[in-house]
Design a protein around this motif. Structure first.
Motif, PDB file in Angstrom:
ATOM      1  N   CYS A   1     -71.674  54.207  -9.949  1.00 27.12           N
ATOM      2  CA  CYS A   1     -72.296  55.253  -8.378  1.00 27.12           C
ATOM      3  C   CYS A   1     -71.772  54.463  -7.346  1.00 27.12           C
ATOM      4  CB  CYS A   1     -74.201  55.553  -8.185  1.00 27.12           C
ATOM      5  SG  CYS A   1     -74.810  53.999  -8.949  1.00 27.12           S
ATOM      6  N   ARG A   2     -71.754  53.269  -6.978  1.00 26.78           N
ATOM      7  CA  ARG A   2     -71.097  52.570  -4.990  1.00 26.78           C
ATOM      8  C   ARG A   2     -71.688  53.693  -4.186  1.00 26.78           C
ATOM      9  NH1 ARG A   2     -69.932  47.195  -4.312  1.00 26.78           N
ATOM     10  NH2 ARG A   2     -68.564  47.434  -2.225  1.00 26.78           N
ATOM     11  N   PRO A   3     -72.055  53.432  -3.252  1.00 25.00           N
ATOM     12  CA  PRO A   3     -71.490  54.335  -2.270  1.00 25.00           C
ATOM     13  C   PRO A   3     -70.627  54.475  -1.432  1.00 25.00           C
ATOM     14  CG  PRO A   3     -73.172  53.601  -1.533  1.00 25.00           C
ATOM     15  CD  PRO A   3     -72.960  52.624  -2.851  1.00 25.00           C
ATOM     16  N   ASN A   4     -70.191  53.181  -1.523  1.00 25.85           N
ATOM     17  CA  ASN A   4     -69.312  52.532  -0.062  1.00 25.85           C
ATOM     18  C   ASN A   4     -67.830  52.066  -1.228  1.00 25.85           C
ATOM     19  OD1 ASN A   4     -70.964  53.059   2.067  1.00 25.85           O
ATOM     20  ND2 ASN A   4     -72.332  50.735   0.816  1.00 25.85           N
ATOM     21  N   LEU A   5     -66.897  52.894  -0.620  1.00 27.72           N
ATOM     22  CA  LEU A   5     -65.981  52.658  -1.395  1.00 27.72           C
ATOM     23  C   LEU A   5     -64.961  52.251  -0.325  1.00 27.72           C
ATOM     24  CD1 LEU A   5     -65.564  55.593  -3.679  1.00 27.72           C
ATOM     25  CD2 LEU A   5     -66.202  53.520  -4.115  1.00 27.72           C
ATOM     26  N   THR A   6     -63.569  50.619  -0.786  1.00 31.21           N
ATOM     27  CA  THR A   6     -62.925  50.260   0.811  1.00 31.21           C
ATOM     28  C   THR A   6     -61.582  50.371  -0.179  1.00 31.21           C
ATOM     29  OG1 THR A   6     -64.243  50.009   2.242  1.00 31.21           O
ATOM     30  CG2 THR A   6     -62.526  49.157   2.143  1.00 31.21           C
ATOM     31  N   PHE A   7     -60.442  51.056  -0.277  1.00 28.42           N
ATOM     32  CA  PHE A   7     -59.114  50.448  -0.864  1.00 28.42           C
ATOM     33  C   PHE A   7     -58.132  50.517   0.052  1.00 28.42           C
ATOM     34  CE2 PHE A   7     -61.239  54.253  -3.353  1.00 28.42           C
ATOM     35  CZ  PHE A   7     -61.054  53.761  -4.187  1.00 28.42           C
ATOM     36  N   SER A   8     -57.339  49.047  -0.216  1.00 29.75           N
ATOM     37  CA  SER A   8     -56.069  49.131   0.726  1.00 29.75           C
ATOM     38  C   SER A   8     -55.983  47.493  -0.542  1.00 29.75           C
ATOM     39  CB  SER A   8     -56.833  47.994   2.162  1.00 29.75           C
ATOM     40  OG  SER A   8     -57.493  47.256   1.616  1.00 29.75           O
ATOM     41  N   GLN A   9     -54.381  47.075   0.613  1.00 28.39           N
ATOM     42  CA  GLN A   9     -53.541  46.474  -0.712  1.00 28.39           C
ATOM     43  C   GLN A   9     -53.995  45.159  -0.536  1.00 28.39           C
ATOM     44  OE1 GLN A   9     -50.032  45.251   0.943  1.00 28.39           O
ATOM     45  NE2 GLN A   9     -49.725  44.154  -0.909  1.00 28.39           N
ATOM     46  N   GLU A  10     -55.104  44.781   0.160  1.00 26.90           N
ATOM     47  CA  GLU A  10     -55.936  43.781   0.308  1.00 26.90           C
ATOM     48  C   GLU A  10     -57.230  43.739  -1.530  1.00 26.90           C
ATOM     49  OE1 GLU A  10     -58.717  40.059   3.234  1.00 26.90           O
ATOM     50  OE2 GLU A  10     -57.151  42.442   3.843  1.00 26.90           O
ATOM     51  N   THR A  11     -58.178  44.544  -0.845  1.00 22.82           N
ATOM     52  CA  THR A  11     -59.368  44.799  -2.136  1.00 22.82           C
ATOM     53  C   THR A  11     -58.551  45.058  -2.662  1.00 22.82           C
ATOM     54  OG1 THR A  11     -59.408  46.950  -0.859  1.00 22.82           O
ATOM     55  CG2 THR A  11     -60.871  45.539   0.270  1.00 22.82           C
ATOM     56  N   LEU A  12     -57.596  46.227  -3.134  1.00 22.44           N
ATOM     57  CA  LEU A  12     -57.375  45.872  -4.632  1.00 22.44           C
ATOM     58  C   LEU A  12     -56.578  44.723  -5.225  1.00 22.44           C
ATOM     59  CD1 LEU A  12     -56.697  49.615  -4.554  1.00 22.44           C
ATOM     60  CD2 LEU A  12     -59.115  48.935  -4.676  1.00 22.44           C
ATOM     61  N   GLY A  13     -55.542  44.016  -4.524  1.00 19.96           N
ATOM     62  CA  GLY A  13     -55.186  42.547  -4.908  1.00 19.96           C
ATOM     63  C   GLY A  13     -54.020  43.388  -5.502  1.00 19.96           C
ATOM     64  N   VAL A  14     -53.286  44.098  -4.186  1.00 21.29           N
ATOM     65  CA  VAL A  14     -52.071  44.521  -5.108  1.00 21.29           C
ATOM     66  C   VAL A  14     -51.073  44.345  -5.473  1.00 21.29           C
ATOM     67  CG1 VAL A  14     -50.082  46.661  -4.970  1.00 21.29           C
ATOM     68  CG2 VAL A  14     -52.911  47.479  -5.358  1.00 21.29           C
ATOM     69  N   LYS A  15     -50.204  43.747  -5.919  1.00 24.56           N
ATOM     70  CA  LYS A  15     -49.555  42.732  -5.354  1.00 24.56           C
ATOM     71  C   LYS A  15     -48.405  43.128  -6.644  1.00 24.56           C
ATOM     72  CE  LYS A  15     -52.335  38.681  -4.665  1.00 24.56           C
ATOM     73  NZ  LYS A  15     -52.378  36.706  -4.949  1.00 24.56           N
ATOM     74  N   LEU A  16     -46.731  42.647  -5.539  1.00 26.08           N
ATOM     75  CA  LEU A  16     -45.621  43.367  -6.793  1.00 26.08           C
ATOM     76  C   LEU A  16     -44.472  41.448  -7.647  1.00 26.08           C
ATOM     77  CD1 LEU A  16     -44.064  45.681  -4.555  1.00 26.08           C
ATOM     78  CD2 LEU A  16     -45.707  46.277  -6.320  1.00 26.08           C
ATOM     79  N   THR A  17     -44.043  41.835  -8.714  1.00 31.15           N
ATOM     80  CA  THR A  17     -43.343  40.986  -9.186  1.00 31.15           C
ATOM     81  C   THR A  17     -42.348  40.780  -8.716  1.00 31.15           C
ATOM     82  OG1 THR A  17     -42.580  42.528 -10.965  1.00 31.15           O
ATOM     83  CG2 THR A  17     -45.167  41.338 -11.334  1.00 31.15           C
ATOM     84  N   LEU A  18     -41.177  39.937  -8.471  1.00 32.78           N
ATOM     85  CA  LEU A  18     -39.716  39.846  -7.907  1.00 32.78           C
ATOM     86  C   LEU A  18     -38.954  41.193  -8.960  1.00 32.78           C
ATOM     87  CD1 LEU A  18     -37.875  38.666  -6.143  1.00 32.78           C
ATOM     88  CD2 LEU A  18     -37.111  37.460  -8.406  1.00 32.78           C
ATOM     89  N   SER A  19     -39.141  41.723  -9.277  1.00 38.81           N
ATOM     90  CA  SER A  19     -38.114  43.113  -9.832  1.00 38.81           C
ATOM     91  C   SER A  19     -39.539  44.532  -8.841  1.00 38.81           C
ATOM     92  CB  SER A  19     -38.361  43.100 -11.220  1.00 38.81           C
ATOM     93  OG  SER A  19     -37.570  44.615 -11.575  1.00 38.81           O
ATOM     94  N   GLU A  20     -40.457  44.142  -9.079  1.00 40.35           N
ATOM     95  CA  GLU A  20     -40.833  44.848  -8.487  1.00 40.35           C
ATOM     96  C   GLU A  20     -40.697  45.554  -6.550  1.00 40.35           C
ATOM     97  OE1 GLU A  20     -44.647  46.445 -11.151  1.00 40.35           O
ATOM     98  OE2 GLU A  20     -44.845  44.753  -9.694  1.00 40.35           O
ATOM     99  N   LYS A  21     -40.073  44.157  -6.101  1.00 40.55           N
ATOM    100  CA  LYS A  21     -40.297  44.447  -4.711  1.00 40.55           C
ATOM    101  C   LYS A  21     -39.015  44.021  -4.520  1.00 40.55           C
ATOM    102  CE  LYS A  21     -43.390  40.835  -3.347  1.00 40.55           C
ATOM    103  NZ  LYS A  21     -43.482  39.310  -3.021  1.00 40.55           N
ATOM    104  N   ILE A  22     -37.482  44.377  -5.636  1.00 40.41           N
ATOM    105  CA  ILE A  22     -36.255  44.565  -5.548  1.00 40.41           C
ATOM    106  C   ILE A  22     -36.399  46.225  -5.222  1.00 40.41           C
ATOM    107  CG2 ILE A  22     -34.123  44.776  -6.548  1.00 40.41           C
ATOM    108  CD1 ILE A  22     -34.431  41.483  -7.250  1.00 40.41           C
ATOM    109  N   HIS A  23     -36.647  46.750  -6.397  1.00 39.79           N
ATOM    110  CA  HIS A  23     -37.261  48.445  -6.556  1.00 39.79           C
ATOM    111  C   HIS A  23     -37.106  48.767  -5.002  1.00 39.79           C
ATOM    112  CE1 HIS A  23     -35.719  46.798 -10.913  1.00 39.79           C
ATOM    113  NE2 HIS A  23     -34.940  48.288 -10.889  1.00 39.79           N
ATOM    114  N   GLY A  24     -38.177  47.735  -4.025  1.00 43.93           N
ATOM    115  CA  GLY A  24     -39.221  49.097  -2.963  1.00 43.93           C
ATOM    116  C   GLY A  24     -40.071  49.256  -3.442  1.00 43.93           C
ATOM    117  N   THR A  25     -40.883  49.867  -2.098  1.00 39.78           N
ATOM    118  CA  THR A  25     -42.231  49.885  -2.036  1.00 39.78           C
ATOM    119  C   THR A  25     -42.305  50.680  -2.754  1.00 39.78           C
ATOM    120  OG1 THR A  25     -41.235  51.167   0.530  1.00 39.78           O
ATOM    121  CG2 THR A  25     -41.840  48.861   0.272  1.00 39.78           C
ATOM    122  N   ASP A  26     -41.699  51.973  -2.956  1.00 37.46           N
ATOM    123  CA  ASP A  26     -42.667  53.270  -3.923  1.00 37.46           C
ATOM    124  C   ASP A  26     -42.979  52.916  -5.144  1.00 37.46           C
ATOM    125  OD1 ASP A  26     -41.520  54.754  -2.126  1.00 37.46           O
ATOM    126  OD2 ASP A  26     -39.862  56.001  -3.477  1.00 37.46           O
TER     127      ASP A  26
END
Length: 532
Positions: A95-120
């Motif tokens: 029931c958290r009332p404040n939601l902030t989603f970004s690459q930084e807050t979610l820690g979204v990181k790509l592997t080398l293979s994922e980076k090669i396949h693009g930002t999709d």
């Protein structure tokens, strides 16, 4: 018990539990991204079976609303992890009332293979995590929803479902920052979600990279920020005319607006920022309380409407030239009640003229000469002519001058100083603080500084910095150098010029500084700005 003590107690208890029984899903050191990849993350399970051997620390016996408040103070990744440790935090997480989603807050990181396949790949990874969290918040009253989309592809079906969950009658802040992809179709913001009553409590709306076609107003809206948004002037007028408590409007790169109309019904409207709106032809202001305006140089000369009440004006940096000349010749008639004025110019063809009407209320004046490309700032410009502008500000207290250039082509000062020009003029009796960044050895700049010292009878502080460095205010550059480079690269020519400027200060200025004035000379760093 404070938040820090609570977390320490929880960690100690968790360590004790781990010593007796190894948890099935350890959280320590795990990012929220990796947690989301599990089919049944521990922080999202409703209950544990009664025969489980893992005991969970429930924390001190506090009311649920206190737990929710404590949980809301945690950053998003920490809040998710805390839900794995405590039943109370598990309920609070959902029931958290404040939601902030970004690459930084979610820690979204790509592997080398994922980076090669693009930002999709990055966009899909981001979408999966957000979607899982938002589904758990369905039916929960979200107060703040901030989404800075990660990646170049937008999964519109998921985005719409998130907005349907987030936009509710209790939502106060909605921030949606979408990627702007060239030649891609603009996402059409579902306005019906806002104007069917669900958005009635929104006080801050910030949109970027989408199409927005409002059909009514928002009764509680106080701040509206639109950047690279597809909206017409008529649609914006409709929104403004029915948002009666609006206080602040910020428009950036909204290139479908040709006429910006600010209606008289906005009695509380005080702040306006307009930047890089290339098709804008006129600003019709009728708001009676507008006092702060930030506008780029390309728009500064547009018809403005009622501006007599404006007290703070910033003409922000652009590729425009002669903005200082315009400020002297045009602004006294248009905005005579200014108290603070900031002007940026990419070049001045003409010297600063004698100002026809005085700025009788101006207390803070900031001028930035910043070239748009590599080179020197208008070598024919006479810095001493700025004294005419100072003469037109009888109550001025603070004067800041910045010069950003990669070479200096003004005539350098020479001789013993006996030939330096002096301008007759009134005393600048109110000036107390003067700062010049990017101070150079140009003769006219030396003359301007000496003129101020001779005429500013109340001067208390004089700060001279031969290197334009907007990011650092440290007096000791060497102390900053120990952490990182103490300033951006300036090039060998400007490093040599900085050392010449220091010598000019010591020869022509130091001896003129009264004992009542504190002189601060920010010398070049002995390591970053060495002549060797």
């Amino acid at each position: 018990m404070g938040l820090a003590e609570l977390i320490i107690a929880m960690k100690k208890r968790r360590q004790q539990i781990q010593a007796d029984s190894k948890p099935a899903n350890p959280i320590s050191g795990t990012s929220i991204a990796s947690v989301a990849k599990r089919t049944k993350p521990s922080c999202e399970q409703d209950d544990y079976s009664q025969d489980t051997k893992i005991m969970r620390y429930s924390g001190p016996d506090l009311p649920e609303d206190i737990w929710c408040h404590i949980h809301a103070l945690l950053p998003l990744p920490d809040a998710a992890r805390a839900g794995c440790v405590s039943h109370e935090f598990l309920r609070s997480w959902r029931c958290r009332p404040n939601l902030t989603f970004s690459q930084e807050t979610l820690g979204v990181k790509l592997t080398l293979s994922e980076k090669i396949h693009g930002t999709d790949t990055q966009a899909w990874k981001f979408t999966e995590i957000v979607d899982q969290i938002m589904k758990k918040h369905a039916g929960i009253g979200v107060k703040t929803f901030e989404l800075e989309y990660c990646g170049s592809r937008i999964y519109t079906r998921h985005l719409k479902s998130w907005l349907q969950i987030a936009v509710n009658p209790g939502l106060e802040e909605l921030i949606l920052l979408l990627p702007v992809v060239r030649n891609a179709k603009c996402y059409n913001f579902p306005c019906s979600l806002l104007f069917n009553g669900s958005g009635k409590s929104i006080s801050y709306l910030n949109l970027k990279g989408c199409a927005f076609h409002p059909m009514a107003g928002l009764g509680c809206l106080r701040k509206l920020h639109l950047s690279q948004v597809d909206i017409t002037g008529d649609e914006l007028e409709c929104l403004l005319s029915n948002s009666f408590v609006l206080e602040e409007l910020d428009l950036r790169k909204c290139n479908k607006i040709t006429c910006l109309k600010i209606p008289v019904v906005l009695n509380q409207f005080t702040d306006l920022t307009v930047s890089e709106c290339k098709t804008l032809e006129v600003i019709e202001n009728k708001a009676p309380s507008l006092c702060t305006v930030c506008i780029d140089g390309a728009l500064a000369r547009l018809p403005f409407g009622d501006s007599l009440q404006v007290k703070n004006l910033e003409i922000s940096w652009s590729f425009e030239r002669n903005t200082v000349h315009y400020a002297c010749t045009g602004l006294p008639w248009v905005m005579p009640n200014l108290e603070t004025l900031g002007v940026s110019s990419a070049g001045e063809v003409f010297n600063t003229p004698v100002v026809p009407i005085k700025f009788v209320h101006l207390k803070l004046l900031e001028i930035c000469f910043c070239i748009a490309e590599v080179g020197a700032f208008s070598p024919t410009y006479d810095y001493l002519s700025l004294a005419f502008l100072l003469d037109a500000c009888p109550v001025l207290e603070t004067f800041n001058l910045s010069v950003c250039q990669t070479s200096m082509k003004h005539d350098p000062v020479s001789g013993d100083g006996s030939l330096l020009r002096k301008l007759p003029g009134g005393r600048h009796a109110s000036i107390k603080n003067v700062k010049i960044d990017g101070f150079c050895s140009a003769e006219s700049m030396i003359e301007l500084t000496c003129h101020i010292l001779d005429n500013a009878t109340s001067l208390e502080n004089l700060k001279l910095d031969p290197i334009y460095d907007a990011d650092y205010e440290h007096v000791d550059r060497l102390a900053v150098h120990e952490i990182d480079d103490c300033s951006p690269p300036t090039g060998k020519r400007m490093i040599r010029e900085a050392h010449k400027a220091v010598l000019a200060i010591e020869k022509y200025i130091v001896g003129k500084v009264p004992s009542t004035v504190k002189l601060n000379i920010r010398k070049p760093c002995s390591q970053c700005h060495s002549l060797k």
